[in-house]
Structures are given as C-alpha cells and as structure tokens.
Design a protein around this motif. Structure first.
Motif, PDB file in Angstrom:
ATOM      1  N   CYS A  43       0.842  -1.197   0.000  1.00 21.87           N
ATOM      2  CA  CYS A  43       0.000   0.000   0.000  1.00 21.87           C
ATOM      3  C   CYS A  43       0.882   1.254   0.000  1.00 21.87           C
ATOM      4  CB  CYS A  43      -0.855  -0.058   1.268  1.00 21.87           C
ATOM      5  SG  CYS A  43      -1.926   1.340   1.557  1.00 21.87           S
ATOM      6  N   LYS A  44       0.501   2.241  -0.839  1.00 21.21           N
ATOM      7  CA  LYS A  44       1.316   3.466  -0.934  1.00 21.21           C
ATOM      8  C   LYS A  44       0.542   4.684  -0.415  1.00 21.21           C
ATOM      9  CE  LYS A  44       4.518   2.422  -4.602  1.00 21.21           C
ATOM     10  NZ  LYS A  44       4.123   1.333  -5.516  1.00 21.21           N
ATOM     11  N   PRO A  45       1.262   5.676   0.106  1.00 21.47           N
ATOM     12  CA  PRO A  45       0.582   6.928   0.474  1.00 21.47           C
ATOM     13  C   PRO A  45       0.006   7.557  -0.789  1.00 21.47           C
ATOM     14  CG  PRO A  45       2.891   6.926   1.229  1.00 21.47           C
ATOM     15  CD  PRO A  45       2.720   5.747   0.318  1.00 21.47           C
ATOM     16  N   HIS A  46      -1.204   8.078  -0.707  1.00 25.03           N
ATOM     17  CA  HIS A  46      -1.804   8.691  -1.898  1.00 25.03           C
ATOM     18  C   HIS A  46      -2.980   9.577  -1.505  1.00 25.03           C
ATOM     19  CE1 HIS A  46      -2.432   9.105  -6.180  1.00 25.03           C
ATOM     20  NE2 HIS A  46      -3.732   8.927  -6.000  1.00 25.03           N
ATOM     21  N   ALA A  47      -3.268  10.593  -2.341  1.00 28.07           N
ATOM     22  CA  ALA A  47      -4.458  11.430  -2.144  1.00 28.07           C
ATOM     23  C   ALA A  47      -5.271  11.478  -3.418  1.00 28.07           C
ATOM     24  CB  ALA A  47      -4.041  12.842  -1.729  1.00 28.07           C
ATOM     25  N   TRP A  48      -6.582  11.375  -3.274  1.00 25.60           N
ATOM     26  CA  TRP A  48      -7.520  11.547  -4.379  1.00 25.60           C
ATOM     27  C   TRP A  48      -8.192  12.896  -4.183  1.00 25.60           C
ATOM     28  CZ3 TRP A  48      -6.381   7.066  -1.996  1.00 25.60           C
ATOM     29  CH2 TRP A  48      -6.094   5.962  -2.790  1.00 25.60           C
ATOM     30  N   PRO A  79      -2.505   3.125  -5.495  1.00 23.80           N
ATOM     31  CA  PRO A  79      -1.568   2.961  -6.620  1.00 23.80           C
ATOM     32  C   PRO A  79      -0.637   1.762  -6.467  1.00 23.80           C
ATOM     33  CG  PRO A  79      -1.153   5.022  -5.423  1.00 23.80           C
ATOM     34  CD  PRO A  79      -2.423   4.454  -4.875  1.00 23.80           C
ATOM     35  N   GLY A  80      -0.421   1.309  -5.254  1.00 21.70           N
ATOM     36  CA  GLY A  80       0.426   0.125  -5.046  1.00 21.70           C
ATOM     37  C   GLY A  80      -0.358  -1.178  -5.129  1.00 21.70           C
ATOM     38  N   LEU A  81      -1.681  -1.083  -5.291  1.00 14.16           N
ATOM     39  CA  LEU A  81      -2.534  -2.288  -5.270  1.00 14.16           C
ATOM     40  C   LEU A  81      -3.539  -2.250  -6.419  1.00 14.16           C
ATOM     41  CD1 LEU A  81      -3.344  -2.028  -1.425  1.00 14.16           C
ATOM     42  CD2 LEU A  81      -1.659  -3.580  -2.437  1.00 14.16           C
ATOM     43  N   ARG A  82      -3.113  -1.753  -7.578  1.00 14.36           N
ATOM     44  CA  ARG A  82      -4.041  -1.598  -8.698  1.00 14.36           C
ATOM     45  C   ARG A  82      -4.629  -2.948  -9.107  1.00 14.36           C
ATOM     46  NH1 ARG A  82      -4.604   2.865 -11.676  1.00 14.36           N
ATOM     47  NH2 ARG A  82      -6.608   1.837 -11.928  1.00 14.36           N
ATOM     48  N   GLY A  83      -5.899  -2.884  -9.546  1.00 14.86           N
ATOM     49  CA  GLY A  83      -6.569  -4.091 -10.009  1.00 14.86           C
ATOM     50  C   GLY A  83      -7.134  -4.948  -8.883  1.00 14.86           C
ATOM     51  N   GLN A  84      -6.980  -4.495  -7.640  1.00 18.06           N
ATOM     52  CA  GLN A  84      -7.448  -5.307  -6.514  1.00 18.06           C
ATOM     53  C   GLN A  84      -8.626  -4.698  -5.776  1.00 18.06           C
ATOM     54  OE1 GLN A  84      -4.212  -6.831  -3.977  1.00 18.06           O
ATOM     55  NE2 GLN A  84      -2.770  -6.029  -5.472  1.00 18.06           N
ATOM     56  N   SER A  85      -9.129  -3.562  -6.253  1.00 14.60           N
ATOM     57  CA  SER A  85     -10.265  -2.886  -5.604  1.00 14.60           C
ATOM     58  C   SER A  85     -10.006  -2.625  -4.127  1.00 14.60           C
ATOM     59  CB  SER A  85     -11.558  -3.704  -5.765  1.00 14.60           C
ATOM     60  OG  SER A  85     -11.833  -3.936  -7.121  1.00 14.60           O
TER      61      SER A  85
END
Ligand code: 1HN
Length: 348
Positions: A43-48, A79-85
């Motif tokens: 899991c990566k730090p991220h903001a939407w 972004p570190g777990l794309r495709g996994q919802s």
C-alpha cells in the motif's frame, strides 16, 4: 534481527525444483519474505482530489444509471494495489453518485459498509426498513447482511464515500450477496427511531445484543462536531492526534463496526502533530479546513472531501492551515481483537 535467506547452490536449486511439482516449497527459501521484522506494505501513500473524482462521476452519470450499475461508484484504488479494488491492503473504498430521481436498488451482502457523506441536500438511504436523511459529514453504517437501498429526491447530485471490508471477507472466502428484486424495500420503521432508541445514552430495558455492529446507523455530523467543539475548550491536545474521538457502539462501547474503526479528529489552528505510526493503514477524509501531511516524509496536501491514505507503519505528521476536522477509518478493530495492533508515538 531479520531472517536471512540462505544462499542458493546448484544442489539446493535442483532440490527446490524437485519439490515444486509436489506443491511444496522450502520454508528457508521464502521465510525472510513472509516473516518480516516490520510491516512491509504494498500500500502506498496517496491522495484523491474530490474535484477530479466528482467530475468523473458526473461524466459516468451520462453513461450509466445508478440502477443499471447497481451502484454507480468509482473505486479509489491504491496505486500500489491496482486491479485489486483496495484503498488499503484490507479495505475497499469508492465514491458513489446518486443523481436526482435515481435509486440504487435494494440488496444485501456479507460485507459491512460505511458511508461518509460528501455532498447531499437530503439524499436518503434505507437500512433494514428505516430511512435516514444524509447530510454532509454524516457517518452512516450498513451492517453485514442488512437490506439497503439509496435514493435522491432532491434537485442536486448526492455523493458519499463508501468504505467496505471487501478484502477481509474475500480473505475468508465468506461472501454472500443477493438482490431483493425490488428498487426499494418497505420502510416499516419510523425515521429517527434507531438514533432515539440507542443514541441518547439509554438503551431499551432488557435489550440484548444480537449483532456485533452498532444498532445506530446514522451518526449525524452536527452531533459529533458539537462534541469536538465543546471539548476544544479544555485545550487538551494529544500531541499526535489533536482531539480524536472514535465512533462507538453504545451497547458495549466497542467500535461502531466490527471490521472498520472510525474516528473524527480535530486539529487546532497552529498545531503540527508529533510523528505517529501504527499498524492500521488509515484513510482520512478532511471535512473542514485544509492542510498538509507528511507520510514517511512524502508531502500530501489536502482540502475538504479529498481522501488520503497513510499505509501501515508509515510515519505521519499533520499540519493544518487553520483549524481542521478529519474523518478517519482503518481496520484497527480487528487488529486489536487479534492482538496485532501496534503504534509508535513521537520520534521512537
Ligand atoms: C454496495 O452495496 C454499496 O450499497 C456500495 O451503496 C459499494 C461495493 C461493493 C459491493 C457492494 C452500496 C459497494 C457495495
């Protein structure tokens, strides 16, 4: 001390290859990767940004109705777990849009859901026969296996953040789901009943708990905010959290949901929090105010209705511009029950 992987020799390689068709693996060749001295999250730090999410949802509303989609949601994928919802390793999150006049049909599933209302002049959600009106900042829960449907009789779009324990239920292979076959379930409980019955520091005499979820399903923002406003006067700030309150199940004081822990947090003007890290990857939704946070040194700026994520065991420091209020969610209730939860405060 970290485990070390023994070096590979041609003989060892040949051995690994010989057991592979038998569906076996030598522990010593993989141990360092699966038993780590500290959490190593994908899991990566991220903001939407809310503006972007909202714009894309409005665009989607021209392509598909809430009814056809079942739920018109854009998933916030880490972004570190794309495709996994997944927004974190253990939780799902997405933003849902219900346009004026639309319904999201009644269904139920094993997964528990929370809604954190981002924009609503009076959207409605019905849980187990009781309707609740949704206002900005309201925290609404849909316990597992309860019928729920949503509607919007207002003139304006209604949007909220959904957080579900989908990856957890997936992990246990315990998913069941069914549609009701009708758009809307029967509303057979008076509006406001559960908040009156369970949310006034009283319980019906003889009440017996039948599920691990809170019997309150809307925790209105004005009430929670009022509590923080009153407590502010004491000026007792936690160095890492400012003023942070958790939403509780009034029946036993446990978290409101068995799988997802939720908090509302006030950061006073001028505060820069002390570094903090914990094993529960946490999603934050700023409700009031703007600011910035550093996650393992990576700067994230935020404003109202954005969503940002701090992964497990990543150090976080918050710095609001003025006073700010944040909603937070994580899998802490499960980690606590399993004895896994850990935190480190300050520069430890
Ligand atoms: C669901 O039931 C809702 O009821 C939202 O609004 C998102 C994502 C996956 C599975 C079920 C809702 C969902 C969901």
């Amino acid at each position: 001390m970290a485990f070390e992987t023994p070096s590979e020799t041609p003989e060892r390689r040949a051995f690994y290859d010989s057991i592979d068709p038998e569906n076996m693996t030598a522990l010593w060749s993989v141990m360092a990767g699966i038993i780590t001295p500290e959490p190593t999250s994908g899991c990566k730090p991220h903001a939407w940004r809310y503006d972007t999410v909202r714009e894309k949802l409005i665009e989607a509303s021209a392509l598909i109705s809430a009814k056809e989609a079942e739920r018109r949601v854009l998933i916030l994928e880490n972004p570190g777990l794309r495709g996994q919802s997944r927004i974190t390793t253990s939780l799902y999150a997405g933003v849902q849009l219900v346009m004026p006049g639309e319904v999201a049909p009644a269904h139920r599933h094993s997964q528990s859901a929370l809604r954190f209302v981002l924009e609503s002049a009076g959207g409605e959600t019905v849980v187990n026969g009781e309707v609740t009106n949704m206002q900005y900042g309201d925290f609404v829960i849909t316990p597992h296996w309860q019928w729920h449907d949503h509607g919007n009789d207002t003139q304006d779009p209604v949007l909220w953040l959904d957080v579900l324990d989908i990856p957890i239920v997936q992990f246990f292979d315990a998913s069941f789901a069914e549609g009701m076959g009708e758009d809307q379930q029967k509303r057979d409980t008076p509006e406001g009943d559960s908040l009156a019955r369970y949310g006034a520091n009283m319980l019906p005499l003889g009440y017996e708990k039948s599920t691990p979820a809170s019997p309150i399903f809307n925790y209105p923002y004005d009430r929670s905010r009022e509590a923080l406003e009153r407590m502010k006067a004491a000026r007792e700030w936690d160095p890492c959290h400012g003023l942070k309150m958790r939403y509780v199940n009034p029946v036993n004081g446990d978290w409101a949901m068995p799988t997802v822990g939720t908090c509302l947090q006030l950061l006073p003007k001028g505060m820069k929090t002390a570094p903090y890290k914990s094993t529960d990857a946490t999603g934050f939704v700023p409700v009031e105010g703007r600011g910035r946070s550093w996650v393992n040194g990576q700067e994230i700026t935020w404003g109202p209705r954005d969503v940002f994520v701090v992964p497990s065991w990543h150090e976080v420091v918050h710095e609001p511009e003025g006073e700010a209020v944040l909603f937070a969610f994580s899998d802490r209730p499960i980690q606590e029950k399993l004895g896994l939860f850990r935190e480190a405060r300050g520069n430890a």
